[in-house]
Design an enzyme around this catalytic site. Structure first.
Site, PDB file in Angstrom:
ATOM      1  N   LYS A   1       0.856  -1.182   0.000  1.00 60.62           N
ATOM      2  CA  LYS A   1       0.000   0.000   0.000  1.00 60.62           C
ATOM      3  C   LYS A   1       0.895   1.236   0.000  1.00 60.62           C
ATOM      4  O   LYS A   1       1.889   1.278   0.742  1.00 60.62           O
ATOM      5  CB  LYS A   1      -0.866  -0.049   1.266  1.00 60.62           C
ATOM      6  CG  LYS A   1      -1.994   0.955   1.335  1.00 60.62           C
ATOM      7  CD  LYS A   1      -2.832   0.677   2.592  1.00 60.62           C
ATOM      8  CE  LYS A   1      -4.047   1.562   2.705  1.00 60.62           C
ATOM      9  NZ  LYS A   1      -4.878   1.205   3.884  1.00 60.62           N
TER      10      LYS A   1
ATOM     11  N   SER B   1      -9.698   0.931   2.895  1.00 57.40           N
ATOM     12  CA  SER B   1      -8.882   1.763   2.044  1.00 57.40           C
ATOM     13  C   SER B   1      -7.787   1.012   1.299  1.00 57.40           C
ATOM     14  O   SER B   1      -7.250   1.527   0.325  1.00 57.40           O
ATOM     15  CB  SER B   1      -8.243   2.869   2.881  1.00 57.40           C
ATOM     16  OG  SER B   1      -7.345   2.315   3.825  1.00 57.40           O
TER      17      SER B   1
ATOM     18  N   SER C   1      -9.940  -1.234   6.951  1.00 54.45           N
ATOM     19  CA  SER C   1      -9.278  -1.008   5.661  1.00 54.45           C
ATOM     20  C   SER C   1      -8.530  -2.194   5.085  1.00 54.45           C
ATOM     21  O   SER C   1      -8.134  -2.161   3.928  1.00 54.45           O
ATOM     22  CB  SER C   1      -8.324   0.173   5.771  1.00 54.45           C
ATOM     23  OG  SER C   1      -9.056   1.372   5.800  1.00 54.45           O
TER      24      SER C   1
END
Ligand SMILES: Nc1ncnc2c1ncn2[C@@H]1O[C@H](COP(=O)(O)OP(=O)(O)OP(=O)(O)O)[C@@H](O)[C@H]1O
Ligand SMILES: [Mg+2]
Lengths: 456, 369
Positions: free
Chosen positions: A81, A159, A183
């Site tokens: 990420k 996310s 997330s």
């Protein structure tokens, strides 16, 4: 030599075993992943560190050839990420604002740990801007598409949107995400992969762009619980893991009937009940009952706001109060601004309810695991959400509803695929434990996965 | 042996859910040919392209490139490059880094990398923005970057999946021309997927029309436009006027069709030796060849066919006029013509008119057996 595309779609642990056995070559595997990344059809990777990956793959090749692997995951490629610092690369948090920020001076410790274990860093993947939304939409770089619906573009979940999409669409065997309100677990659920939210403080967050210093946790998205066990070890820099499978007959499972079962899509409810009966048939002991702490937490979130909003405002106040606010996703600004309106009393109340709740839930569970549907619905179509901010906020909150209770009460959790709806969209089963009980949680998850996957 | 750049032999794709996305796809492409794929949404265009690229496994049949079987070869070992509409340029990498990427993956020596990247940057006029990132690029620049990324690895076959779909009409037109020029210059094979038939017809040396996972027709654009081989193609491509009927006789490159508007004739698109009389057929006349005349106007030479009807509407759109002619309750035909012509010929709403065309311009296609 195994077919490389077939290999690239296996779990990280299976890949590592094939590599260690000399049945596959980490360089060819890395090339294959990179080539597929180069042909991605939605914005999954924001930055591909091809040179680094190939260098690391060559080094892994030498170690493996000498019969000297650095860890049980040596030579396995992974996606990160874009909140995690890579030495020499810009960390953008998928925000337009940080597009041209200075490159990080060091690898984040969590990346350094994985690198020391021989894992190959493919590059940095997309997310909801600042990691602040559960649906995974990104107006700046585009939204990575959920691969389970080839016809209607659907939300990837957020996310850690592209972390899940990368794993589900075969661009990387596993990926790293962060979880502050769901997330990791939400995108894992929407994309049919396994996602593991760790306890606060278990995996180092230094060098990871912060949303909420209190609630941020790092964890893996992968294709099996075994992968999560190994990654939990590797990411902490450990070289062994005490995780042991907990047999179904000794599993005690608590199903809270408060909040988390409300208003479920029929397929979600059906698959959840089906998973529970499988576990029961395998010998697990189930109890159901109310959990008033959940009602209290949900009510307080409405009244007082959230720890995340308060802390996110502190992290980003210069931006959201400054002249550049217009360059940030309006929906993210709206959520951060809720933190600005909160009072000290609000935050104190939240922290007290949180502390009391953690203790009460610990007493209530008394060694049992808690389960719930990870999300009340499958991945929604993107177009209506883009067209209507009110709808976006409503669906976003509902998407986060169950998982954020886990963050609020520091309950680590493993999201496991448990079927699909009629349109082949995945549903997910969330197994939780109390804070710092990650190793028992992973041991139970190994067993739950086996029970859920077994042919009827 | 290696006469063809690309050969698909009974290519088939079944997705894990059971959807048969492509079936029995046969195609042979010559070196340097520009092939367009066109067909309705979901007909299997992208799936076919992704099988050629090695991004989807092939469920059946064979894929040959320059005579060599690539059916089982992974994507990074295929001499292909792919460009998608969502070309997903890596947004945090510069234009130059984006172009270099494919060369790193294919382990090109670093001295060569610079040379090849410089040359493609030059060719596609990306020099001024070589160090910019995606955020500051225009739509056209992004498109050229995507092309540069695809071409820098020097593929033998470039696969393009609706690459121009995101562009506005003007830009689209100019990039179409650039693409065509580039393709001729490089003399590499292009397989170009598009929704837009005008684009397929104007770009392709040959056009593959797909429907429901199958190939309907593969023809040069003019032949496809004027000589459809199936009812689907007759309806999907061009602006054909179509009249249903039954075959009454077929021989010597001519088919006679009984219709409720009289006996008409055209060139058969099928093997006349095997078609049974009374078979259901369509008589297809491209709009461009159908003339509109006052009822009973004399013929001026050649073998023509005529049907008659009543004008039910006249719609003017700029220079053009659309005249709707009602042949009977179930069939109205819309003809595009010019304002002066209908004035000169006294064509008005309610009036009787004849529609007339050269018989040899019409095609007779068999309805599905
Ligand atoms: N990954 C997938 N899994 C299952 N079915 C798929 C997948 N991708 C495509 N399909 C199905 O296969 C068929 C062909 O799809 P494909 O995307 O190849 O069509 P297309 O001609 O490219 O359509 P479009 O013009 O809309 O891009 C469709 O029925 C589609 O729903
Ligand atoms: Mg398509």
């Amino acid at each position: 030599m195994q077919d490389v595309d077939h290999l690239a779609r296996q779990s990280a642990a299976s890949i590592a075993r094939a590599l260690a056995a000399g049945q596959a070559d980490p360089v060819r595997l890395t090339e294959h992943c990179l080539e597929k990344i180069g042909q991605q059809t939605s914005p999954v990777f924001l930055n591909v560190t091809a040179d680094r990956a190939l260098r690391e793959a060559e080094a892994a090749f030498k170690r493996l050839k000498a019969g000297n692997p650095a860890s049980p995951l040596d030579g396995v490629p992974m996606a990160w990420k874009d909140l995690v610092d890579f030495k020499g690369e810009t960390t953008t948090a998928a925000s337009d604002i940080y597009r041209n920020a200075a490159p990080a001076s060091d690898d984040a410790p969590v990346l350094a740990n994985a690198t020391n274990a021989g894992m190959i860093a493919l590059g940095k993947v997309n997310l909801s801007e600042f990691a602040y939304s559960g649906l995974g939409l990104n107006p700046h770089f585009g939204t990575p598409l959920n691969p389970h619906d080839p016809v209607t573009p659907r939300a990837p979940g957020g996310s850690s949107s592209a972390s899940a999409v990368a794993v589900a669409s075969g661009l990387a065997p596993c990926a790293i995400g962060t979880d502050t309100g769901g997330s990791i677990r939400i995108p894992a659920a929407f994309n049919g992969v396994v996602g593991c939210k760790s306890s606060e403080g278990r995996i180092p967050t230094k060098g990871v762009f912060a949303l909420s210093k209190t609630l941020d946790t790092v964890g893996p998205l992968a294709r099996s619980v075994e992968d999560c066990v190994l990654l939990d070890m590797v990411l902490r820099g450990a070289v062994t893991t005490p995780v042991r499978r907990i047999p179904a007959e000794t599993l005690r499972i608590f199903v809270p009937e408060t909040v988390v079962l409300d208003d479920l899509e029929p397929a979600v409810a059906e698959n959840f009940e089906n998973s529970l009966s499988r576990l029961e048939r395998a010998g697990a002991r189930l109890t159901r009952g109310p959990l008033p702490e959940f009602t209290e937490a949900a009510r307080l979130a409405e009244e007082a706001g959230s720890i995340t909003a308060a802390e996110a405002y502190v992290e980003h106040r210069d931006l959201v109060d400054g002249p550049q606010a217009g360059r940030i996703d309006r929906r993210v600004v709206a959520r951060i601004e809720r933190g600005k309106a909160m009072s000290a009393a609000d935050l104190i109340r939240l922290n007290r309810v949180r502390a009391a709740g953690m203790a009460a839930i610990g007493d209530r569970l008394d060694g049992a695991f808690m389960v719930m549907p990870t999300t009340p619905h499958v991945a929604p179509a993107i177009a209506p959400l883009e067209a209507d901010d009110a709808l976006f906020h409503r669906i976003n909150l509902k998407t986060l509803r169950n998982t954020m209770l886990g963050n609020f009460f520091n309950l680590p959790g493993v999201a496991l695929p448990n079927g699909t709806d009629a349109g082949s969209m995945p549903t997910s089963f969330l197994l939780c434990a109390i804070g710092n009980d990650d190793e028992r949680l992973l041991g139970a998850a190994l067993e739950v996965e086996r029970v859920l996957m077994a042919a009827n | 042996m290696a006469d063809y750049d690309l050969e698909l032999v009974k290519l088939r794709k079944v997705y894990p859910g059971g959807t048969v996305a492509v079936e029995g796809f046969d195609l042979r492409v010559e070196r340097g040919e520009f092939i367009s794929f066109v067909g309705p949404s979901g007909c299997g265009k992208t799936t076919t392209l992704r099988m050629i690229a090695g991004l989807e496994s092939i469920s059946g049949g064979d894929l040959l490139i320059r005579g060599q079987n690539f059916t089982q070869v992974p994507t990074e070992r295929r001499p292909t490059s792919t460009i998608f509409q969502n070309y997903a340029i890596f947004p945090h990498m510069t234009v130059r880094q984006n172009i270099e990427f494919g060369l790193h993956v294919r382990k090109v020596a670093s001295a060569d990398v610079k040379k090849r990247v410089d040359s493609i940057i030059d060719k596609l006029q990306l020099g001024d923005i070589a160090n910019a990132k995606e955020g500051s690029l225009s739509g056209g620049q992004k498109q050229r970057l995507a092309l540069a990324r695809g071409l820098v690895t020097e593929p033998e076959i470039l696969l393009l999946d609706e690459p121009l779909g995101a562009l506005d009409a003007n830009l689209r037109k100019s990039i179409q021309e650039e693409l065509k020029i580039l393709q001729r210059e490089l003399n590499i094979t292009f397989v170009f997927v598009t929704h837009a038939q005008s684009e397929a017809l104007s770009m392709g040396d040959r056009v593959v029309v797909m429907n429901s996972g199958k190939v309907e027709q593969i023809s040069a654009p003019f032949d496809l436009y004027t000589r459809p081989k199936s009812p689907f193609v007759a309806r999907f491509i061009g602006r054909n006027k179509i009249i249903e009927g039954q075959l009454s006789e077929a021989a010597n490159g001519r088919a006679v069709v009984r219709t409720r508007f009289g006996t008409l004739s055209g060139v058969p698109s099928f093997d006349t030796s095997t078609a049974s009389t009374d078979a259901r057929v369509l008589l297809v006349a491209p709009s461009e060849y159908v003339d509109i005349l006052p009822a009973g106007a004399p013929q001026d030479g050649g073998q023509t066919d005529t049907v008659s009807g009543q004008v039910s509407a006249i719609d003017a759109v700029g220079q053009f006029v659309y005249v709707t002619v009602r042949l009977d309750e179930d069939l109205s035909i819309r003809i595009e013509t010019h304002r002066e012509k209908i004035g000169q010929r006294g064509i008005e709403i309610g009036g009787q008119v004849d529609l007339r065309w050269q018989s040899e311009r019409a095609t007779v296609v068999l309805e599905a057996a």
